[in-house]
Design an enzyme around this catalytic site. Structure first.
Site, PDB file in Angstrom:
ATOM      1  N   ASP A  30       0.831  -1.351  -0.131  1.00 41.02           N
ATOM      2  CA  ASP A  30       0.047   0.004   0.018  1.00 41.02           C
ATOM      3  C   ASP A  30       0.990   1.241   0.139  1.00 41.02           C
ATOM      4  OD1 ASP A  30      -3.254   0.376   0.865  1.00 41.02           O
ATOM      5  OD2 ASP A  30      -2.059   2.076   0.920  1.00 41.02           O
ATOM      6  N   THR A 121     -13.780  -4.447  -7.631  1.00 38.44           N
ATOM      7  CA  THR A 121     -15.060  -4.667  -8.560  1.00 38.44           C
ATOM      8  C   THR A 121     -14.934  -3.521  -9.717  1.00 38.44           C
ATOM      9  OG1 THR A 121     -16.222  -5.391  -6.622  1.00 38.44           O
ATOM     10  CG2 THR A 121     -17.338  -4.575  -8.491  1.00 38.44           C
ATOM     11  N   GLU A 149     -14.447 -10.939  -5.880  1.00 40.15           N
ATOM     12  CA  GLU A 149     -14.255 -11.222  -4.341  1.00 40.15           C
ATOM     13  C   GLU A 149     -15.792 -11.177  -4.078  1.00 40.15           C
ATOM     14  OE1 GLU A 149     -11.626 -12.049  -2.182  1.00 40.15           O
ATOM     15  OE2 GLU A 149     -13.793 -12.539  -1.359  1.00 40.15           O
ATOM     16  N   PHE A 150     -16.093 -12.320  -3.188  1.00 40.42           N
ATOM     17  CA  PHE A 150     -17.513 -12.362  -2.790  1.00 40.42           C
ATOM     18  C   PHE A 150     -17.545 -12.644  -1.180  1.00 40.42           C
ATOM     19  CE2 PHE A 150     -17.552 -13.956  -6.899  1.00 40.42           C
ATOM     20  CZ  PHE A 150     -18.390 -13.546  -7.768  1.00 40.42           C
ATOM     21  N   GLU A 153     -18.424  -8.620   4.860  1.00 36.32           N
ATOM     22  CA  GLU A 153     -17.756  -7.967   6.028  1.00 36.32           C
ATOM     23  C   GLU A 153     -18.487  -8.655   7.297  1.00 36.32           C
ATOM     24  OE1 GLU A 153     -17.477  -3.693   6.333  1.00 36.32           O
ATOM     25  OE2 GLU A 153     -17.009  -3.620   4.360  1.00 36.32           O
ATOM     26  N   LYS A 202     -19.757 -10.534 -10.571  1.00 30.86           N
ATOM     27  CA  LYS A 202     -19.715  -9.807  -9.315  1.00 30.86           C
ATOM     28  C   LYS A 202     -20.848  -8.828  -9.314  1.00 30.86           C
ATOM     29  CE  LYS A 202     -18.307  -7.710  -5.884  1.00 30.86           C
ATOM     30  NZ  LYS A 202     -17.913  -7.997  -4.574  1.00 30.86           N
ATOM     31  N   GLY A 251     -35.885  -4.448   6.389  1.00 32.57           N
ATOM     32  CA  GLY A 251     -35.335  -3.660   7.291  1.00 32.57           C
ATOM     33  C   GLY A 251     -35.220  -2.215   6.792  1.00 32.57           C
ATOM     34  N   CYS A 258     -20.549  -1.714  -0.426  1.00 27.84           N
ATOM     35  CA  CYS A 258     -20.832  -2.399  -1.767  1.00 27.84           C
ATOM     36  C   CYS A 258     -22.080  -2.462  -2.551  1.00 27.84           C
ATOM     37  CB  CYS A 258     -20.295  -3.833  -1.417  1.00 27.84           C
ATOM     38  SG  CYS A 258     -18.951  -4.250  -0.582  1.00 27.84           S
ATOM     39  N   ARG A 325     -19.946   2.857   6.620  1.00 29.00           N
ATOM     40  CA  ARG A 325     -20.338   3.152   5.361  1.00 29.00           C
ATOM     41  C   ARG A 325     -21.748   2.901   5.072  1.00 29.00           C
ATOM     42  NH1 ARG A 325     -15.387   1.290   2.076  1.00 29.00           N
ATOM     43  NH2 ARG A 325     -15.175  -0.484   3.653  1.00 29.00           N
TER      44      ARG A 325
HETATM   45  C1  UGA Z   1     -22.111  -7.743   0.132  1.00 35.26           C
HETATM   46  C2  UGA Z   1     -22.224  -9.231  -0.384  1.00 35.26           C
HETATM   47  O1  UGA Z   1     -22.951  -9.882   0.373  1.00 35.26           O
HETATM   48  C3  UGA Z   1     -20.928  -9.910  -0.668  1.00 35.26           C
HETATM   49  O2  UGA Z   1     -21.366 -11.086  -1.081  1.00 35.26           O
HETATM   50  C4  UGA Z   1     -19.966  -9.060  -1.397  1.00 35.26           C
HETATM   51  O3  UGA Z   1     -18.673  -9.671  -1.483  1.00 35.26           O
HETATM   52  C5  UGA Z   1     -19.884  -7.558  -0.799  1.00 35.26           C
HETATM   53  O4  UGA Z   1     -20.909  -7.116  -0.648  1.00 35.26           O
HETATM   54  C6  UGA Z   1     -18.790  -6.825  -1.737  1.00 35.26           C
HETATM   55  O5  UGA Z   1     -19.195  -6.512  -2.953  1.00 35.26           O
HETATM   56  O6  UGA Z   1     -17.679  -6.573  -1.345  1.00 35.26           O
HETATM   57  P1  UGA Z   1     -21.550  -6.966   2.631  1.00 35.26           P
HETATM   58  O7  UGA Z   1     -21.594  -5.599   2.062  1.00 35.26           O
HETATM   59  O8  UGA Z   1     -20.404  -7.215   3.445  1.00 35.26           O
HETATM   60  O9  UGA Z   1     -21.410  -8.213   1.274  1.00 35.26           O
HETATM   61  O10 UGA Z   1     -22.902  -7.089   3.347  1.00 35.26           O
HETATM   62  P2  UGA Z   1     -24.171  -8.250   3.286  1.00 35.26           P
HETATM   63  O11 UGA Z   1     -24.021  -8.745   4.681  1.00 35.26           O
HETATM   64  O12 UGA Z   1     -24.485  -8.328   2.084  1.00 35.26           O
HETATM   65  O13 UGA Z   1     -25.149  -6.914   3.912  1.00 35.26           O
HETATM   66  C7  UGA Z   1     -25.355  -5.770   3.052  1.00 35.26           C
HETATM   67  C8  UGA Z   1     -26.629  -4.738   3.419  1.00 35.26           C
HETATM   68  O14 UGA Z   1     -27.806  -5.622   3.121  1.00 35.26           O
HETATM   69  C9  UGA Z   1     -26.528  -4.738   4.932  1.00 35.26           C
HETATM   70  O15 UGA Z   1     -27.062  -3.251   5.028  1.00 35.26           O
HETATM   71  C10 UGA Z   1     -27.700  -5.521   5.347  1.00 35.26           C
HETATM   72  O16 UGA Z   1     -27.821  -5.034   6.646  1.00 35.26           O
HETATM   73  C11 UGA Z   1     -28.467  -5.565   4.446  1.00 35.26           C
HETATM   74  N1  UGA Z   1     -29.320  -6.867   4.341  1.00 35.26           N
HETATM   75  C12 UGA Z   1     -28.866  -7.948   3.954  1.00 35.26           C
HETATM   76  C13 UGA Z   1     -30.911  -6.547   4.509  1.00 35.26           C
HETATM   77  O17 UGA Z   1     -31.440  -5.553   4.714  1.00 35.26           O
HETATM   78  N2  UGA Z   1     -31.727  -7.980   4.590  1.00 35.26           N
HETATM   79  C14 UGA Z   1     -30.787  -8.999   4.145  1.00 35.26           C
HETATM   80  O18 UGA Z   1     -31.840 -10.046   4.153  1.00 35.26           O
HETATM   81  C15 UGA Z   1     -29.483  -9.254   3.921  1.00 35.26           C
END
Ligand code: UGA
Length: 429
Positions: A30, A121, A149-150, A153, A202, A251, A258, A325
């Site tokens: 970095d 991405t 990447e999938f 967090e 992705k 919610g 992301c 974020r």
């Molecule tokens: C998301 C994707 O799930 C990952 O597969 C991907 O790699 C990542 O983005 C990325 O592109 O780096 P992330 O943002 O860490 O991962 O979190 P999620 O658990 O997917 O939640 C995203 C948002 O959706 C959160 O605000 C969560 O509260 C909301 N959410 C999630 C809902 O409101 N309902 C759900 O059923 C699931």
């Protein structure tokens, strides 16, 4: 193998530590000297379960080194992974300046046959830009591939060790073999496709999940008007194998670093190649205004937040991370303050950034100290300790009218009402 991972953000640090744990020699690179110095002391600049242990193990083994020097890392590397940020440009497309800067900086040190893997991405067409930047600087042969990447967090280490799938976007057989070898210890299915398909996979995965959340939130709105219970609806539709019951939690809308960005970027990409972006724009629009709509409804339901003491529980964008974020708290707390509420807040991990985001508010050391004397409690994030509250105690230490707004539907409405709470969930009558 020796691997350089450029970018020590979330994805970069996790990727570096995981590859080191597989026995590879890894340079996490970095340009931020302060960050590199901290990482070399084992200090991970964000909270992610199990990551500090994995980084410490990597450092201790000598296989993981963080550096700012391209000249140290790149010449020895079989694979150089680009995992830098791609902020959205003003027109909504992915801004590739950091990706292309990394490409340019590595080019003088590339050895013949290095694999340059783009993990950031990015839209289709990016690999050609990366190739062209490198070719302008060097004559050595190299390959550019996509490795999207999938990971999520909050469960990044386990997601990376046990992914549902590993998508390798590459065309040359020798390169594919090397990448398969690199990912061999990961349990998930290995899917080999072209770089363009990997990049589209992705964006498509994130946009699909984002629209799924937006969709169930729309259905929840209907349930609130007609007496249906969203959780019952989810149970009923989830039994259909074509639909499934995961990732349907309603919610205040999706947040994080992301989904909001990737949906906007895919829409902008569609526009840039002359295609319609209708659905994608709508998802973004609906999600964007969801919190303010729900806050207006909550304000009415509680008889106005003005002068009420409101305890907000959960400040990160979701549980098991201190990442704020696009967190709901960033809209909820300013709204409550604007309405004239007295705001108290608690989060198990978010602390330092609170004043910077919200000005002076009461930040509790623990959840019960925070809810003490509150008339309204708003649960924003389903951290384990926030969904296992001692409800009897909560009832005793909060004040009338004992309103509980559960934006993650974690508590049983009937039980809450029986205990004397005025309970407001999402998608429930
Ligand atoms: C998301 C994707 O799930 C990952 O597969 C991907 O790699 C990542 O983005 C990325 O592109 O780096 P992330 O943002 O860490 O991962 O979190 P999620 O658990 O997917 O939640 C995203 C948002 O959706 C959160 O605000 C969560 O509260 C909301 N959410 C999630 C809902 O409101 N309902 C759900 O059923 C699931």
């Amino acid at each position: 193998m020796t691997i350089t991972v450029i970018g020590t953000g979330f994805v970069g640090v996790v990727t570096s530590a995981v590859f080191a744990s597989f026995g590879h020699r890894v340079f996490g690179l970095d340009i931020d000297e302060g960050k590199i110095a901290k990482l070399n002391k084992g200090k991970v600049p964000f909270f992610e379960p199990d990551l500090d242990t994995l980084v410490a193990q990597g450092l201790q083994s000598g296989r993981l080194v963080f550096t700012t020097e391209y000249e140290l890392a790149v010449p020895d590397s079989d694979i150089v992974v680009i995992a830098v940020g791609t902020p959205s440009a003003t027109d909504g497309t992915a801004d590739l300046k950091f990706v292309l800067a990394a490409a340019k900086q590595m080019s003088a040190c590339l050895q013949p046959d290095t694999i340059v893997a783009v993990k950031s991405t990015v839209p289709p067409g990016t690999n050609e830009k990366v190739r062209s930047v490198i070719e302008d600087e060097t004559d050595v042969s190299f390959s550019v591939v996509s490795l999207p990447e999938f990971l999520k967090e909050g469960s990044a280490v386990s997601d990376t060790l046990n992914p549902d799938r590993v998508v390798i976007g590459a065309n040359e057989e020798k390169v594919i073999d090397t990448l398969l070898k690199l990912h061999e210890p990961m349990r998930g299915k290995k899917i080999i496709v072209s770089p363009e398909s990997a990049q589209m996979a992705k964006y498509t995965a994130n946009a699909y999940l984002a629209q799924r959340i937006t969709f169930i939130n729309q259905i929840a709105n209907l349930c609130e008007k007609n007496g249906a219970h969203i959780e019952d609806v989810i149970q009923a539709i989830g039994a259909d194998a074509r639909i499934g019951s995961h990732y349907w939690y309603p919610g205040l809308g999706y947040g994080g670093s992301c989904f909001p960005k990737d949906v906007k970027e895919l829409a902008a990409y569609a526009r840039s190649i002359g295609e319609g972006e209708g659905l994608l724009v709508k998802i973004d629009e609906l999600n964007d205004k969801r919190i303010s709509q729900k806050l207006g409804e909550f304000d009415k339901a509680v008889g106005g937040f003005k002068d009420k003491t409101v305890a907000v529980l959960g400040l990160s964008f979701k549980k098991n991370t201190n990442d704020m974020r696009e967190a709901p708290s960033l809209k909820v707390i300013p709204y409550l303050k604007e309405q004239g509420a007295i705001v108290k807040a608690f989060d198990p991990k978010v602390r330092e950034e609170v004043e910077q985001h919200f000005g002076k508010i009461f930040l509790g050391e623990d959840v019960y100290e925070t809810v003490q004397d509150a008339q309204v409690v708003i649960l924003l994030v389903e951290w384990d300790e926030l969904v296992q509250l001692d409800l009897q105690k909560l009832k005793e230490i909060t004040k009338s009218p004992h309103i509980f707004i559960d934006t993650r539907n974690q508590y049983d409405p009937a039980k809450m009402r029986h205990l004397g709470f005025s309970y407001i969930g999402i998608g429930n009558p």
